[in-house]
Design an enzyme around this catalytic site. Sequence first.
Site, short mmCIF file in Angstrom:
data_model
loop_
_atom_site.label_atom_id
_atom_site.label_comp_id
_atom_site.label_asym_id
_atom_site.label_seq_id
_atom_site.Cartn_x
_atom_site.Cartn_y
_atom_site.Cartn_z
N ARG A 64 1.34 -8.19 -0.96
CA ARG A 64 2.35 -7.80 0.04
C ARG A 64 1.78 -7.77 1.44
NH1 ARG A 64 3.85 -4.67 -4.63
NH2 ARG A 64 2.22 -3.20 -4.06
N GLU A 101 -6.60 6.19 -9.92
CA GLU A 101 -6.24 7.39 -10.69
C GLU A 101 -6.58 7.19 -12.17
OE1 GLU A 101 -2.29 8.54 -9.87
OE2 GLU A 101 -2.42 10.39 -11.02
P1 AMP Z 1 -2.80 2.95 -2.26
O1 AMP Z 1 -2.37 4.10 -3.10
O2 AMP Z 1 -2.78 3.26 -0.78
O3 AMP Z 1 -4.13 2.38 -2.68
O4 AMP Z 1 -1.70 1.83 -2.51
C1 AMP Z 1 -1.95 0.68 -3.22
C2 AMP Z 1 -0.98 -0.43 -2.91
O5 AMP Z 1 0.23 -0.17 -3.58
C3 AMP Z 1 -0.68 -0.63 -1.46
O6 AMP Z 1 -1.20 -1.88 -1.12
C4 AMP Z 1 0.82 -0.63 -1.34
O7 AMP Z 1 1.26 -1.94 -1.04
C5 AMP Z 1 1.34 -0.28 -2.71
N1 AMP Z 1 2.08 0.98 -2.78
C6 AMP Z 1 1.63 2.16 -3.27
N2 AMP Z 1 2.58 3.10 -3.25
C7 AMP Z 1 3.68 2.52 -2.72
C8 AMP Z 1 5.02 2.97 -2.43
N3 AMP Z 1 5.41 4.22 -2.67
N4 AMP Z 1 5.87 2.09 -1.88
C9 AMP Z 1 5.47 0.83 -1.63
N5 AMP Z 1 4.24 0.34 -1.89
C10 AMP Z 1 3.36 1.17 -2.43
#
Ligand code: AMP
Length: 178
Positions: A64, A101
């Site tokens: 994305r 996690e």
């Molecule tokens: P992170 O928890 O910051 O490592 O998130 C991992 C990836 O998942 C990121 O690159 C986001 O694109 C996606 N992501 C995680 N949570 C969400 C959410 N609530 N909505 C959209 N994308 C998410």
Amino acid sequence: MEQAKLEKVKSVIRDVPDFPSRGILFRDLTTLFKDAEALAIISDELRAMYAGKGITKVVGIEARGFVGASILAHDLKAGFVPMRKPGKLPADTIKLTYNKEYGTDTIEIHSDAITPDDIVVIHDDVLATGGTMKAAYDLVKSCNPKKIYINFIVELSALNGRRLFEDSDIDMQSVLVY
Ligand code: AMP
């Protein structure tokens, strides 16, 4: 950002409850990317954030993050670098495995993608817990570029991913904060 533009952009982000698993409210940006006016607003905001900073490479995180990173690279006349899941990049890579996690994940870039002459922006669509971007930052940092900026379109402040970057002088900006 002007209020009218902010409202326009927020109005085309689709909230999807319980995706990809129960309890997660997924901020779907595909509905923003398909809206020409909203995509132009986001592109303009991203360019304004980094214009004049001497950016030479924009790193996009699979998948994305590729959209915003490509647009920003083009607009800044910088290069684009994909950061991918293991086994996707064809040439010699450097990789980093990090804890999630449940279990671990690995990310890779081509080993010749970033050099010490580079000034880099790492871009992803959404900052959630921050684990992915922290790993991306550490991997790019291991290439010793002159400076690293971090950017998101959407920051989910309740998950406090920002705390992972507090110890350093990292320049992190998001277009929208929820
Ligand atoms: P992170 O928890 O910051 O490592 O998130 C991992 C990836 O998942 C990121 O690159 C986001 O694109 C996606 N992501 C995680 N949570 C969400 C959410 N609530 N909505 C959209 N994308 C998410």
